[in-house]
Motif scaffolding. Sequence first.
Motif, PDB file in Angstrom:
ATOM      1  N   THR A 111      70.762  37.784  38.006  1.00  0.00           N
ATOM      2  CA  THR A 111      70.705  36.327  37.924  1.00  0.00           C
ATOM      3  C   THR A 111      71.148  35.837  36.555  1.00  0.00           C
ATOM      4  O   THR A 111      71.894  34.865  36.435  1.00  0.00           O
ATOM      5  N   VAL A 112      70.675  36.517  35.514  1.00  0.00           N
ATOM      6  CA  VAL A 112      71.073  36.148  34.152  1.00  0.00           C
ATOM      7  C   VAL A 112      72.568  36.376  33.949  1.00  0.00           C
ATOM      8  O   VAL A 112      73.283  35.517  33.407  1.00  0.00           O
ATOM      9  N   ASP A 113      73.063  37.520  34.410  1.00  0.00           N
ATOM     10  CA  ASP A 113      74.468  37.855  34.196  1.00  0.00           C
ATOM     11  C   ASP A 113      75.411  36.921  34.952  1.00  0.00           C
ATOM     12  O   ASP A 113      76.580  36.775  34.576  1.00  0.00           O
ATOM     13  N   ALA A 114      74.921  36.312  36.011  1.00  0.00           N
ATOM     14  CA  ALA A 114      75.762  35.410  36.800  1.00  0.00           C
ATOM     15  C   ALA A 114      75.943  34.044  36.138  1.00  0.00           C
ATOM     16  O   ALA A 114      76.807  33.267  36.546  1.00  0.00           O
ATOM     17  N   ARG A 115      75.134  33.757  35.132  1.00  0.00           N
ATOM     18  CA  ARG A 115      75.228  32.462  34.466  1.00  0.00           C
ATOM     19  C   ARG A 115      76.320  32.489  33.394  1.00  0.00           C
ATOM     20  O   ARG A 115      76.645  33.537  32.840  1.00  0.00           O
ATOM     21  N   GLY A 172      60.968  21.220  21.545  1.00  0.00           N
ATOM     22  CA  GLY A 172      62.210  21.352  22.290  1.00  0.00           C
ATOM     23  C   GLY A 172      62.626  22.784  22.520  1.00  0.00           C
ATOM     24  O   GLY A 172      63.711  23.044  23.057  1.00  0.00           O
ATOM     25  N   LEU A 173      61.762  23.736  22.159  1.00  0.00           N
ATOM     26  CA  LEU A 173      62.107  25.149  22.272  1.00  0.00           C
ATOM     27  C   LEU A 173      62.479  25.528  23.698  1.00  0.00           C
ATOM     28  O   LEU A 173      63.355  26.370  23.918  1.00  0.00           O
ATOM     29  N   PHE A 174      61.848  24.889  24.684  1.00  0.00           N
ATOM     30  CA  PHE A 174      62.080  25.294  26.077  1.00  0.00           C
ATOM     31  C   PHE A 174      63.509  24.985  26.545  1.00  0.00           C
ATOM     32  O   PHE A 174      63.938  25.469  27.591  1.00  0.00           O
ATOM     33  N   THR A 175      64.263  24.190  25.767  1.00  0.00           N
ATOM     34  CA  THR A 175      65.643  23.871  26.133  1.00  0.00           C
ATOM     35  C   THR A 175      66.650  24.837  25.524  1.00  0.00           C
ATOM     36  O   THR A 175      67.855  24.676  25.735  1.00  0.00           O
ATOM     37  N   ARG A 176      66.202  25.838  24.792  1.00  0.00           N
ATOM     38  CA  ARG A 176      67.116  26.700  24.026  1.00  0.00           C
ATOM     39  C   ARG A 176      67.550  27.959  24.777  1.00  0.00           C
ATOM     40  O   ARG A 176      68.123  28.869  24.186  1.00  0.00           O
ATOM     41  N   PHE A 177      67.274  28.015  26.090  1.00  0.00           N
ATOM     42  CA  PHE A 177      67.515  29.251  26.827  1.00  0.00           C
ATOM     43  C   PHE A 177      68.533  29.050  27.933  1.00  0.00           C
ATOM     44  O   PHE A 177      68.663  27.973  28.506  1.00  0.00           O
ATOM     45  N   ASP A 178      69.256  30.139  28.239  1.00  0.00           N
ATOM     46  CA  ASP A 178      70.217  30.108  29.329  1.00  0.00           C
ATOM     47  C   ASP A 178      69.540  30.259  30.679  1.00  0.00           C
ATOM     48  O   ASP A 178      70.071  29.823  31.697  1.00  0.00           O
ATOM     49  N   MET A 179      68.364  30.878  30.691  1.00  0.00           N
ATOM     50  CA  MET A 179      67.617  31.083  31.936  1.00  0.00           C
ATOM     51  C   MET A 179      66.140  31.177  31.626  1.00  0.00           C
ATOM     52  O   MET A 179      65.739  31.847  30.664  1.00  0.00           O
TER      53      MET A 179
END
Length: 317
Positions: free
Chosen positions: A266-270, A170-177
Motif C-alpha cells: 500500500t505504501v509503495d503504491a503511493r 500539524g505533525l499528522f499532515t507530514r506523512f505519505d500514509m
Amino acid sequence: MRVAFAGKGGSGKTTLSALFARQLARSGAPVLAVDGDINQHLSEALDPAAGAPRFTAPPLAAHLGDIKDLLRGTNPRIASREAMVKTTPPGRGSRLLRLLGDDDLHTRHVQRVGGVPLMVTGEFDDSDLGVACYHSKLGAVELYLSHLVDGPGEYLVMDMTAGADAFASGLFTRFDMTFLVAEPTRKGVSVYRQYRDHAREFGIPLAVVGNKVTGEDDLLFLKEEVGDDLLTHLALSPWVRSAERGRPQGELEEPNRHALNVLRETVDAREKNWPVLHRHAVEFHLRNARSWADKATGRDLATQVDPEFVPGPTSLT
C-alpha cells in the motif's frame, strides 16, 4: 515514504510500528523508526529480548536549539534559533536532510535497535509537569520532517502519540500514509472516527489495520464499523505475546507477515507529493503564527515562508 501508525492507547500501534520497521529492515530497505509517543516503548518493541541493550542516544527534544541551528542553515528569512518555531518551513538556504544521511542530527540521535535505526523524541518527565505540554517534545521531529527529503525506496516509520492527541499539532499532515490501528471493540474504533474526519479535511491518506483479531466475529465488527477503510488485519499473536514477555519464540505467524506485506504494498503504491506536503507545512505554520507564535517571538513569522521554494529531490542541489 513516511508512514505513521496511530490509534488508541493499547491498540498495538507501537507493536505494529516495530513489526513493520523490522520487516522493512530485514528486506534491506533503508528505514528509520521514530518514537513519537508520550510513552516511549518502541525501542523495547524493536528488540524485545530480555536483557537487550538499552537505547542510549539522546532524544531530539534535548537538543532542539542545535537542531534549529543546523536546519536553518543560511536561510535569510530565519534570523536565529529563537526566531525558529516547530512549524517554520524550509526555504532557500535551509539545510535539507537525507534519510540517515551523514549529518550531525543523524550521527547524534540515531541508534540501531534490533537491526533498525531508531531515534526518539523524548519522554515527558517530572520536570515538565505543570510547565510544559508534551507536544513541545515533538517540535524537533516536526522540524525534522519538514526538512527531510526522503528518496524512492526509503522509509520513515513513526509511532505516533495515542488517541486524539495526534491532532494537537500539524505533525499528522507530514506523512505519505497513515495506518490507524484498531482493535475490534467500540473503544478500539472510536479514535478512527476522529482521525477519519481530520484526514478527510486535509486530504490525508488513511487506512485502518485491524489488530488482535480472534475470528470472523471480530473481523465482521471491524468491517461494519470502518467499511472500506479497513485495509487488512493481524490476528491475536502468540509470538507478540511471547515477545512482550521478553522471550520471543520462533517467528511471527505467516498470516500476520502477510498483513505486513499488504501494508508495504500500500505504501509503495503511493506517489510522493512534495507540493502537498509543503503546503500543509506552510498552512500550519501560518496558523501557529497567528494564534501564538508571532506574540511569543515578537516577530511576523509569516515572512519565514519562501513563496518560491518547495522541498524535494531537486532542492538538494
